[in-house]
Design a protein around this motif. Structure first.
Motif, mmCIF file in Angstrom:
data_model
loop_
_atom_site.group_PDB
_atom_site.id
_atom_site.type_symbol
_atom_site.label_atom_id
_atom_site.label_comp_id
_atom_site.label_asym_id
_atom_site.label_seq_id
_atom_site.Cartn_x
_atom_site.Cartn_y
_atom_site.Cartn_z
ATOM 1 N N LYS A 76 41.527 180.543 52.497
ATOM 2 C CA LYS A 76 41.959 179.515 51.540
ATOM 3 C C LYS A 76 40.881 179.276 50.483
ATOM 4 O O LYS A 76 41.185 179.169 49.299
ATOM 5 N N LYS A 77 39.632 179.201 50.912
ATOM 6 C CA LYS A 77 38.525 178.970 49.969
ATOM 7 C C LYS A 77 38.383 180.117 48.981
ATOM 8 O O LYS A 77 37.974 179.928 47.850
ATOM 9 N N GLN A 78 38.703 181.320 49.442
ATOM 10 C CA GLN A 78 38.586 182.505 48.586
ATOM 11 C C GLN A 78 39.891 182.815 47.870
ATOM 12 O O GLN A 78 40.029 183.877 47.269
ATOM 13 N N LYS A 82 48.085 181.547 50.628
ATOM 14 C CA LYS A 82 48.760 180.426 49.982
ATOM 15 C C LYS A 82 48.082 179.121 50.393
ATOM 16 O O LYS A 82 47.814 178.886 51.566
ATOM 17 N N MET A 83 47.825 178.286 49.405
ATOM 18 C CA MET A 83 47.085 177.054 49.653
ATOM 19 C C MET A 83 47.869 176.024 50.469
ATOM 20 O O MET A 83 47.281 175.160 51.084
ATOM 21 N N ASP A 84 49.194 176.102 50.481
ATOM 22 C CA ASP A 84 49.973 175.077 51.172
ATOM 23 C C ASP A 84 50.140 175.346 52.668
ATOM 24 O O ASP A 84 50.767 174.570 53.371
ATOM 25 N N PRO A 87 46.005 175.605 58.120
ATOM 26 C CA PRO A 87 45.205 176.563 58.882
ATOM 27 C C PRO A 87 45.389 176.471 60.401
ATOM 28 O O PRO A 87 45.416 177.491 61.079
ATOM 29 N N GLU A 88 45.534 175.263 60.924
ATOM 30 C CA GLU A 88 45.697 175.138 62.378
ATOM 31 C C GLU A 88 47.045 175.687 62.831
ATOM 32 O O GLU A 88 47.130 176.391 63.846
ATOM 33 N N GLN A 89 48.106 175.396 62.077
ATOM 34 C CA GLN A 89 49.418 175.923 62.437
ATOM 35 C C GLN A 89 49.443 177.446 62.350
ATOM 36 O O GLN A 89 50.008 178.116 63.221
ATOM 37 N N VAL A 90 48.815 177.995 61.319
ATOM 38 C CA VAL A 90 48.747 179.453 61.174
ATOM 39 C C VAL A 90 47.944 180.052 62.333
ATOM 40 O O VAL A 90 48.330 181.072 62.908
ATOM 41 N N GLU A 123 50.934 191.103 56.754
ATOM 42 C CA GLU A 123 51.879 190.962 55.634
ATOM 43 C C GLU A 123 52.105 189.488 55.294
ATOM 44 O O GLU A 123 52.257 189.141 54.132
ATOM 45 N N LEU A 124 52.112 188.632 56.295
ATOM 46 C CA LEU A 124 52.359 187.215 56.071
ATOM 47 C C LEU A 124 51.137 186.458 55.546
ATOM 48 O O LEU A 124 51.275 185.568 54.712
ATOM 49 N N PHE A 125 49.953 186.810 56.049
ATOM 50 C CA PHE A 125 48.800 185.949 55.825
ATOM 51 C C PHE A 125 47.592 186.593 55.151
ATOM 52 O O PHE A 125 46.655 185.888 54.788
#
Length: 126
Positions: A76-78, A82-84, A87-90, A123-125
């Motif tokens: 996310k920082k880099q 996607k910003m929305d 992180p914990e759920q992912v 592919e997703l993340f």
């Protein structure tokens, strides 16, 4: 946790760190780290009473979720993800997917399940 921390220690990008975590799962599947796959999942299955290992298991999974979460936060920082996304759920999704595919790979004696999940996670993340 040592295997995961050691694996990511010299990696820079989030993708490199994720790949290092994934490679630990491959090594678990191939019995290179411990015989029988994931020691955390094995302990959960063996300790149905939840009297002896529950706190240790929860702490270990918590640490592993936080490790993956930190990788997502780097992304996310880099601006590599996607910003929305939370992180914990992912991290929970990734860990659950890897653990499930490790179980299938061990059951069928074919690590294709790990590789299929890895492809989808990337592919997703990433």
């Amino acid at each position: 946790m040592e295997n995961y921390n050691e694996a990511i220690s010299n990696k820079q990008s989030a993708l490199e760190k994720y790949n290092a975590v994934f490679n630990v799962f491959i090594r678990l599947c191939e019995n290179e780290i411990v015989e029988g796959g994931c020691p955390l999942m094995n302990a959960i299955e063996a300790d149905e009473s939840k009297l002896y290992f529950e706190d240790t298991l929860m702490e270990s999974f918590y640490k592993l979720i936080n490790l993956i979460k930190s990788i997502i936060e780097i992304e996310k920082k880099q601006n590599e993800i996607k910003m929305d996304l939370d992180p914990e759920q992912v991290a929970i999704f990734i860990l659950s997917s890897l653990e499930g595919s490790l179980a299938l790979s061990r059951l069928y004696k074919d690590n294709i399940y790990l590789h299929l999940v890895d492809k989808q996670i990337k592919e997703l993340f990433f």
